[in-house]
Design an enzyme around this catalytic site. Structure first.
Site, PDB file in Angstrom:
ATOM      1  N   GLU A  51     -10.724 -17.944  14.649  1.00  0.00           N
ATOM      2  CA  GLU A  51     -10.057 -16.826  13.989  1.00  0.00           C
ATOM      3  C   GLU A  51      -9.689 -17.309  12.590  1.00  0.00           C
ATOM      4  O   GLU A  51      -8.819 -18.159  12.433  1.00  0.00           O
ATOM      5  CB  GLU A  51      -8.793 -16.371  14.730  1.00  0.00           C
ATOM      6  CG  GLU A  51      -8.151 -15.162  14.047  1.00  0.00           C
ATOM      7  CD  GLU A  51      -6.741 -14.840  14.521  1.00  0.00           C
ATOM      8  OE1 GLU A  51      -6.164 -13.856  13.996  1.00  0.00           O
ATOM      9  OE2 GLU A  51      -6.188 -15.562  15.377  1.00  0.00           O
ATOM     10  N   ASP A  76      -5.843 -21.282   9.266  1.00  0.00           N
ATOM     11  CA  ASP A  76      -5.095 -20.688   8.156  1.00  0.00           C
ATOM     12  C   ASP A  76      -4.539 -21.816   7.301  1.00  0.00           C
ATOM     13  O   ASP A  76      -4.368 -22.937   7.785  1.00  0.00           O
ATOM     14  CB  ASP A  76      -3.955 -19.802   8.664  1.00  0.00           C
ATOM     15  CG  ASP A  76      -3.587 -18.690   7.685  1.00  0.00           C
ATOM     16  OD1 ASP A  76      -3.282 -19.012   6.509  1.00  0.00           O
ATOM     17  OD2 ASP A  76      -3.595 -17.511   8.075  1.00  0.00           O
ATOM     18  N   ASP A 125      -6.947 -10.310   3.211  1.00  0.00           N
ATOM     19  CA  ASP A 125      -6.772  -9.687   1.900  1.00  0.00           C
ATOM     20  C   ASP A 125      -8.138  -9.169   1.460  1.00  0.00           C
ATOM     21  O   ASP A 125      -9.111  -9.922   1.441  1.00  0.00           O
ATOM     22  CB  ASP A 125      -6.266 -10.745   0.915  1.00  0.00           C
ATOM     23  CG  ASP A 125      -5.882 -10.157  -0.437  1.00  0.00           C
ATOM     24  OD1 ASP A 125      -6.541  -9.199  -0.889  1.00  0.00           O
ATOM     25  OD2 ASP A 125      -4.929 -10.678  -1.039  1.00  0.00           O
ATOM     26  N   ASP A 159      -7.757  -2.889   8.021  1.00  0.00           N
ATOM     27  CA  ASP A 159      -7.190  -1.596   7.660  1.00  0.00           C
ATOM     28  C   ASP A 159      -7.769  -1.077   6.355  1.00  0.00           C
ATOM     29  O   ASP A 159      -7.623   0.087   6.024  1.00  0.00           O
ATOM     30  CB  ASP A 159      -5.677  -1.743   7.485  1.00  0.00           C
ATOM     31  CG  ASP A 159      -5.367  -2.758   6.391  1.00  0.00           C
ATOM     32  OD1 ASP A 159      -5.011  -2.352   5.277  1.00  0.00           O
ATOM     33  OD2 ASP A 159      -5.523  -3.972   6.638  1.00  0.00           O
ATOM     34  N   THR A 199      -2.447  -7.509  15.623  1.00  0.00           N
ATOM     35  CA  THR A 199      -1.784  -8.507  14.800  1.00  0.00           C
ATOM     36  C   THR A 199      -0.535  -7.916  14.167  1.00  0.00           C
ATOM     37  O   THR A 199      -0.298  -6.707  14.201  1.00  0.00           O
ATOM     38  CB  THR A 199      -2.713  -9.008  13.683  1.00  0.00           C
ATOM     39  OG1 THR A 199      -2.896  -7.949  12.732  1.00  0.00           O
ATOM     40  CG2 THR A 199      -4.067  -9.439  14.226  1.00  0.00           C
ATOM     41  N   TYR A 201       0.108  -7.572  10.981  1.00  0.00           N
ATOM     42  CA  TYR A 201      -0.268  -6.617   9.939  1.00  0.00           C
ATOM     43  C   TYR A 201      -0.784  -5.319  10.534  1.00  0.00           C
ATOM     44  O   TYR A 201      -0.474  -4.228  10.058  1.00  0.00           O
ATOM     45  CB  TYR A 201      -1.334  -7.215   9.019  1.00  0.00           C
ATOM     46  CG  TYR A 201      -0.794  -8.129   7.956  1.00  0.00           C
ATOM     47  CD1 TYR A 201       0.159  -7.685   7.049  1.00  0.00           C
ATOM     48  CD2 TYR A 201      -1.242  -9.442   7.860  1.00  0.00           C
ATOM     49  CE1 TYR A 201       0.667  -8.532   6.072  1.00  0.00           C
ATOM     50  CE2 TYR A 201      -0.752 -10.297   6.883  1.00  0.00           C
ATOM     51  CZ  TYR A 201       0.202  -9.834   5.986  1.00  0.00           C
ATOM     52  OH  TYR A 201       0.700 -10.664   5.024  1.00  0.00           O
ATOM     53  N   GLU A 202      -1.576  -5.411  11.584  1.00  0.00           N
ATOM     54  CA  GLU A 202      -2.159  -4.212  12.168  1.00  0.00           C
ATOM     55  C   GLU A 202      -1.080  -3.239  12.642  1.00  0.00           C
ATOM     56  O   GLU A 202      -1.192  -2.026  12.464  1.00  0.00           O
ATOM     57  CB  GLU A 202      -3.073  -4.582  13.335  1.00  0.00           C
ATOM     58  CG  GLU A 202      -3.756  -3.390  13.965  1.00  0.00           C
ATOM     59  CD  GLU A 202      -4.778  -3.792  15.013  1.00  0.00           C
ATOM     60  OE1 GLU A 202      -5.458  -2.893  15.533  1.00  0.00           O
ATOM     61  OE2 GLU A 202      -4.895  -5.000  15.299  1.00  0.00           O
TER      62      GLU A 202
END
Length: 261
Positions: A51, A76, A125, A159, A199, A201-202
């Site tokens: 991921e 990350d 992003d 998104d 997530t 953000y989702e």
């Protein structure tokens, strides 16, 4: 740096599931675990799934819980975010999930050719101004080819109408085999137990009434990758800084929808 961040970094240094290599180690050559993730950490020959830009690691953990016969690594550069997923893995004793703190730009130093079976890119992003920073650009796909099996799978969940349209065009232009391509995942009838992992953000985007887009495609080793030459309207519901999210009143009719063919 706040005390909370310092504590998280201190915790991360003790977590068995977290790998952080000093820059001088990586600058002088390959990651010591390159080509050895399954043998030296997971101790099996199960498929390895990444991921990328994992943030809090919700997908890596969620997938690991659902598929114990696959190995997952969340990648990350921001350790304070990754702490959430890493803490869960440590507390639950999950043997098939790990985290790697590094830059995605040097992912080929971390994994050997053919070592990875699938890549998940979850809510990155969109980098509307910088093509070479988009995680689905030809620059990054060329790097993914270096570590994926031939025809390995890439998942994009986003998104962003901009990033979805760009990636759709790139995949179509290069004739990459597509399994799923939808501009409105949760009204498509395609969302299953895997895709419904949400997530941080989702959840924010869904609360604002935005649609979620998803593309699942294969990345063969052969063929020169080309960038699509198209004009794409920029997303209007947030600034270019990923950390700042505008409120719903900034949306105009149609802004939440991705352009259709």
């Amino acid at each position: 740096m706040g005390k909370n961040k310092l504590k998280k970094f201190a915790d991360m240094a003790t977590y068995h599931c977290v790998f952080q290599f000093p820059w001088n180690v990586l600058d002088s050559g390959e990651c010591p675990m390159r080509g050895k993730w399954r043998s030296d950490y997971f101790h099996n020959d199960n498929p390895l799934v990444l991921e990328l830009g994992c943030g809090k690691g919700e997908y890596a953990v969620g997938l690991g819980q659902r598929f114990p016969h696959k190995n997952y690594i969340g990648v990350d550069i921001k350790g304070a975010r990754m702490w959430t997923g890493a803490k869960m893995v440590e507390e639950q004793g999950m043997p098939n999930v790990a985290f790697l703190r590094t830059s995605i730009e040097i992912i080929d130093r971390m994994f050997a050719p053919g070592e990875v079976s699938e890549i998940w890119i979850t809510f990155p992003d969109p980098q509307m101004r910088k093509v070479n920073k988009r995680l689905t650009s030809t620059r990054f796909l060329a790097n993914y080819r270096k570590i994926l099996t031939d025809g390995g799978i890439v998942h994009l969940k986003t998104d962003s109408p901009f990033l979805y349209t760009y990636t759709h065009a790139l995949v179509e232009l290069n004739g990459l085999p597509v399994d799923i391509d939808t501009a409105d995942l949760y009204h498509s009838g395609l969302a299953d137990d895997i895709l419904e992992i949400k997530t941080h953000y989702e959840k924010q985007w869904l609360e604002r009434g935005l649609t979620i887009k998803y593309i699942k495609f294969h990345l063969p080793q052969a063929g020169e990758l080309q960038e699509p030459d198209i004009e794409i309207p920029h997303d209007t519901y947030r600034s270019y800084n990923r950390g700042y999210i505008e409120m719903p009143q900034h949306l105009q009719p149609g802004d939440a929808e991705a352009p259709h063919d």
